[in-house]
Design a protein around this motif. Structure first.
Motif, PDB file in Angstrom:
ATOM      1  N   PHE A 162       0.816  -1.212   0.000  1.00 23.30           N
ATOM      2  CA  PHE A 162       0.000   0.000   0.000  1.00 23.30           C
ATOM      3  C   PHE A 162       0.853   1.266   0.000  1.00 23.30           C
ATOM      4  CE2 PHE A 162      -3.324  -2.913   1.572  1.00 23.30           C
ATOM      5  CZ  PHE A 162      -4.335  -2.572   0.683  1.00 23.30           C
ATOM      6  N   GLY A 163       1.901   1.295   0.837  1.00 21.36           N
ATOM      7  CA  GLY A 163       2.747   2.481   0.922  1.00 21.36           C
ATOM      8  C   GLY A 163       3.497   2.726  -0.371  1.00 21.36           C
ATOM      9  N   GLY A 164       4.234   1.710  -0.821  1.00 21.13           N
ATOM     10  CA  GLY A 164       5.076   1.859  -2.000  1.00 21.13           C
ATOM     11  C   GLY A 164       4.286   2.144  -3.265  1.00 21.13           C
ATOM     12  N   LEU A 165       3.184   1.422  -3.444  1.00 18.19           N
ATOM     13  CA  LEU A 165       2.406   1.610  -4.676  1.00 18.19           C
ATOM     14  C   LEU A 165       1.745   2.990  -4.706  1.00 18.19           C
ATOM     15  CD1 LEU A 165       1.659   0.089  -7.267  1.00 18.19           C
ATOM     16  CD2 LEU A 165      -0.459  -0.594  -6.154  1.00 18.19           C
ATOM     17  N   THR A 166       1.229   3.432  -3.537  1.00 17.84           N
ATOM     18  CA  THR A 166       0.624   4.769  -3.485  1.00 17.84           C
ATOM     19  C   THR A 166       1.665   5.834  -3.808  1.00 17.84           C
ATOM     20  OG1 THR A 166      -0.864   3.980  -1.758  1.00 17.84           O
ATOM     21  CG2 THR A 166      -0.676   6.362  -2.016  1.00 17.84           C
ATOM     22  N   ALA A 167       2.860   5.701  -3.207  1.00 16.72           N
ATOM     23  CA  ALA A 167       3.928   6.666  -3.468  1.00 16.72           C
ATOM     24  C   ALA A 167       4.282   6.674  -4.951  1.00 16.72           C
ATOM     25  CB  ALA A 167       5.156   6.328  -2.623  1.00 16.72           C
ATOM     26  N   ALA A 168       4.372   5.478  -5.553  1.00 19.11           N
ATOM     27  CA  ALA A 168       4.746   5.391  -6.964  1.00 19.11           C
ATOM     28  C   ALA A 168       3.712   6.062  -7.859  1.00 19.11           C
ATOM     29  CB  ALA A 168       4.906   3.929  -7.372  1.00 19.11           C
ATOM     30  N   LYS A 169       2.419   5.800  -7.577  1.00 20.43           N
ATOM     31  CA  LYS A 169       1.373   6.397  -8.413  1.00 20.43           C
ATOM     32  C   LYS A 169       1.361   7.910  -8.295  1.00 20.43           C
ATOM     33  CE  LYS A 169      -2.067   2.726  -8.555  1.00 20.43           C
ATOM     34  NZ  LYS A 169      -3.409   2.349  -8.115  1.00 20.43           N
ATOM     35  N   ARG A 170       1.463   8.386  -7.035  1.00 17.42           N
ATOM     36  CA  ARG A 170       1.461   9.839  -6.819  1.00 17.42           C
ATOM     37  C   ARG A 170       2.664  10.495  -7.484  1.00 17.42           C
ATOM     38  NH1 ARG A 170      -2.606  12.654  -3.699  1.00 17.42           N
ATOM     39  NH2 ARG A 170      -4.195  11.031  -3.823  1.00 17.42           N
ATOM     40  N   LEU A 171       3.831   9.898  -7.268  1.00 19.03           N
ATOM     41  CA  LEU A 171       5.036  10.485  -7.866  1.00 19.03           C
ATOM     42  C   LEU A 171       4.976  10.405  -9.388  1.00 19.03           C
ATOM     43  CD1 LEU A 171       8.026   9.472  -5.611  1.00 19.03           C
ATOM     44  CD2 LEU A 171       7.654  11.716  -6.628  1.00 19.03           C
ATOM     45  N   GLY A 172       4.454   9.300  -9.901  1.00 18.60           N
ATOM     46  CA  GLY A 172       4.310   9.161 -11.349  1.00 18.60           C
ATOM     47  C   GLY A 172       3.491  10.302 -11.934  1.00 18.60           C
ATOM     48  N   LYS A 173       2.390  10.605 -11.248  1.00 16.58           N
ATOM     49  CA  LYS A 173       1.529  11.708 -11.697  1.00 16.58           C
ATOM     50  C   LYS A 173       2.260  13.047 -11.627  1.00 16.58           C
ATOM     51  CE  LYS A 173      -2.998  10.101 -10.462  1.00 16.58           C
ATOM     52  NZ  LYS A 173      -4.029  10.147  -9.441  1.00 16.58           N
ATOM     53  N   GLU A 174       2.958  13.296 -10.500  1.00 17.01           N
ATOM     54  CA  GLU A 174       3.658  14.572 -10.326  1.00 17.01           C
ATOM     55  C   GLU A 174       4.747  14.728 -11.395  1.00 17.01           C
ATOM     56  OE1 GLU A 174       2.796  16.866  -8.285  1.00 17.01           O
ATOM     57  OE2 GLU A 174       1.738  15.943  -6.600  1.00 17.01           O
ATOM     58  N   ILE A 175       5.479  13.630 -11.653  1.00 18.35           N
ATOM     59  CA  ILE A 175       6.550  13.690 -12.660  1.00 18.35           C
ATOM     60  C   ILE A 175       5.955  14.063 -14.018  1.00 18.35           C
ATOM     61  CG2 ILE A 175       8.224  12.294 -13.957  1.00 18.35           C
ATOM     62  CD1 ILE A 175       8.624  10.627 -11.361  1.00 18.35           C
ATOM     63  N   ARG A 176       4.834  13.421 -14.343  1.00 17.58           N
ATOM     64  CA  ARG A 176       4.219  13.662 -15.649  1.00 17.58           C
ATOM     65  C   ARG A 176       3.624  15.067 -15.734  1.00 17.58           C
ATOM     66  NH1 ARG A 176      -0.219   9.388 -16.940  1.00 17.58           N
ATOM     67  NH2 ARG A 176      -1.282  10.682 -15.401  1.00 17.58           N
TER      68      ARG A 176
END
Lengths: 421, 421
Positions: free
Chosen positions: B13-27
């Protein structure tokens, strides 16, 4: 009044159909009869879609159902999860891992197992597809190969991970090759960064000069062209000579591949004590009423039985299951002095109703052959889909699975891409 | 412009949420940043429902989703299926089974693993529940126990097969016990002929004087009464002393059971090289911004992190994942001279928003506790069901699974009762 005991070995299409039919007859006609079904697995498998589990298109639960829950409405049926070990035809006893069962009538429907043509040592490097466990193993192997390719730095090793060889160009091999092509070229296309799954090499090797031998030459050629268009490499007239870890050697060539799948042969499951005439592939030559010579109380049905003109396919097993259920009902009713609605004095012979055959190559692509009439393409696929959906619904009684499956299937987004021990 | 590399260890839950959020911010913000997520499994697991897989209520595919398909829309994210082996905090390198990764920011979210309190030898006789593979093993063990009991002739052995012991009265133990009681007393009740699954003995052993310690005494007592009414035997204040094959010895007693499940303890996954202050259970004492002392570039989140007042539950891990994604975005934007819509100069601290906790006991029965306010019964269960359905839908985006699940669940006819290797 004498109480009969019917034992069914195997819960595949033949055995399960026979059990359900007999269960109904026992209940409706109040036959003095108990029934025991033995299977080494706790589930019945919808085998025609097993290649979908192996290629991550469907989950195991979508195509399998506990035998107990299929039969629990029949109080006279006992289900035992055991391995059948031996039979004593004279004493009418079936021996299993946990004990023995005396029978008055026996229905053997043990099916086929993967056969490496005397090279059982190949089984460690080359996965066969027959059980749900096999399906899961193959799925894990395929998904793991992509994962390893993604993190592999050596290009040669990477290519090995991205090479998939399927041995055998019969229906199973063709369906696996088609589904694997779609998985790599469509479903996974956006999933990786260091590799391009579209560039995976999918090779189908066949010893005969053409694939899909049971079909007409025209359909077989069309299937070949279709698979080649989907990116499958087809190597014909090349018998396999040797399989090692990550390497397959065939007449005139060699391919390095981390995933090698075996769809080249099956043979009937052998039962010690069943000393009756057999075919080369172990199938038992049954009489026209599906019994074995000298033992009118022992029926052999499904893929395990060999009868001229009857292919080893699910519809034949189902028809045989219905036939033996009626035949045993008839005999028990006759011996118990019960009357049946039909004239029960005359023995009948099993008649196979050929419903044709079909093989799917991919989404929107299939072959259908009905006697001498065959066609391929989208219409054939719709026919394939409808027949499988209808059969699966009656078998599972769970429409929601189908909706979910159709949805994932059409979107090229299979939900079963899970790697797990 | 400098290019940043963020590495995330763990796809829970922690890692996947961080990845999705960061993915969005990067894009969206065009951050000069690449992201790599490493996990030893290829799937994210919806852990709160894992007990359902273990008790044949749900299929593995219903509660797990491939990490790649969750992240494949973010081109800047790389997913690697590898085992993380060691970290070099000074060099900022993470070593894995296949190589190494340099990072500018690291998010560790490796979660917990089953802990036998120094008795690792118990793991062979007593199954823990943490991974999807564990869930499948437990399900196979439970279903196999009923199958063996059905064909066993020795009544003593039969009773052993029908005895299920669960060690640990925390939420996992309680959920397992409740689901097991329903499986044996409702779902399987018509399935057998030689045994009566309703007579299975389900025992919950807890070392403390009450079950569900995180809940108020009143709720804990109500849960106990509810479980006892469902047929679960609860043994309190009895620490386990020894576990052998088919036998558990605790203070003042002994039970013979072929199935023993371990829900008594977990500890944080340990990473060699991560020499920072830890709790006794291995969780890492993080600073208020979830970093570790002396390394502002290393974040530890989820169950692996210890911060006063924050429990090891999925909502906390998700909140932490969102927080670190924002924090890293802020820092990268600041260091790259990009502007953000909010004031980015000031560091922030992580604040946990307590959403309460809940545990389900069975169909129509659950406990909910929100700070000092708690209730149980049908309303609590509806709250539990709605929250899980909503979370699972957003996580899987597959309504059909839920319909199917709700249907099977309400009919007490779970579809996942498959035994398979």
């Amino acid at each position: 009044m004498r109480n009969f005991h019917v034992v069914i070995g195997g819960g595949g299409f033949g055995g399960l159909t026979a059990a359900k039919r007999l269960g109904k007859e026992i209940r409706n006609r109040k036959l003095p009869c108990k029934l025991t079904l033995i299977d080494k697995e706790n589930h019945h498998l919808f085998q025609p879609l097993l290649y979908q589990v192996a290629t991550a298109g469907l989950a195991a639960t979508d195509i399998a159902v506990p035998i107990r829950s299929e039969l629990n409405r029949f109080e006279q049926i006992d289900v035992r999860m055991e391995t059948i070990e031996r039979i004593d035809l004279e004493q009418k006893i079936l021996f299993s891992s946990k004990g023995s069962l005396s029978y008055d009538f026996l229905i053997l429907s043990l099916g086929m197992r993967v056969n490496y043509f005397g090279h059982d040592e190949w089984s460690s490097f080359c996965l066969g597809l027959k059980t749900l466990g096999d399906g899961r193993l193959i799925r894990n192997a395929i998904l793991n190969a992509f994962e390893q390719a993604e993190i592999e730095k050596d290009p040669k090793e990477q290519q090995k991970y991205l090479t998939f060889v399927i041995v055998g160009g019969g229906p199973t091999g063709v369906e696996l090759a088609g589904a694997l092509a779609e998985l790599s070229k469509k479903s996974l296309k956006k999933d990786f960064r260091n590799i391009d799954p579209k560039k995976s090499r999918i090779v189908l090797i066949e010893a005969a000069p053409r694939i899909l031998l049971p079909y007409t030459e025209r359909l077989s050629m069309q299937a070949r062209r279709c698979l080649e268009k989907m990116g499958v490499e087809i190597i014909l007239s090349r018998p396999v000579e040797k399989i090692e870890k990550g390497k397959i050697i065939f007449k005139g060539g060699m391919i390095e591949a981390s995933t090698i799948l075996w769809a080249a042969g099956v043979c009937a499951v052998q039962l010690p004590g069943l000393d009756v005439p057999k075919e080369k592939d172990g199938r038992i030559k049954v009489l026209e009423d599906l019994t074995i010579p000298g033992h009118p109380e022992v029926f052999v049905i499904g893929d395990m039985a060999s009868l001229p003109g009857v292919p080893a396919v699910a519809p034949a097993a189902i028809q045989m299951g219905k036939y033996v259920a009626y035949e045993i009902t008839r005999r028990i009713a006759f011996q118990s002095g019960l009357s049946l609605d039909r004239d029960v004095s005359k023995p009948t012979a099993f008649h196979y109703l050929d419903k044709g055959m079909m093989t799917t190559l991919g989404r929107g692509k299939a072959l259908v052959q009905f006697r001498n009439f065959g066609f391929n393409g989208f219409i054939a696929w719709i026919v394939w889909l409808l027949i499988h959906i209808i059969t699966l619904i009656s078998f599972r009684n769970r429409l929601s699975v189908l909706i979910q499956w159709a949805w994932a299937y059409l979107r090229f987004q299979p939900g079963a891409r899970l790697l797990s021990k």
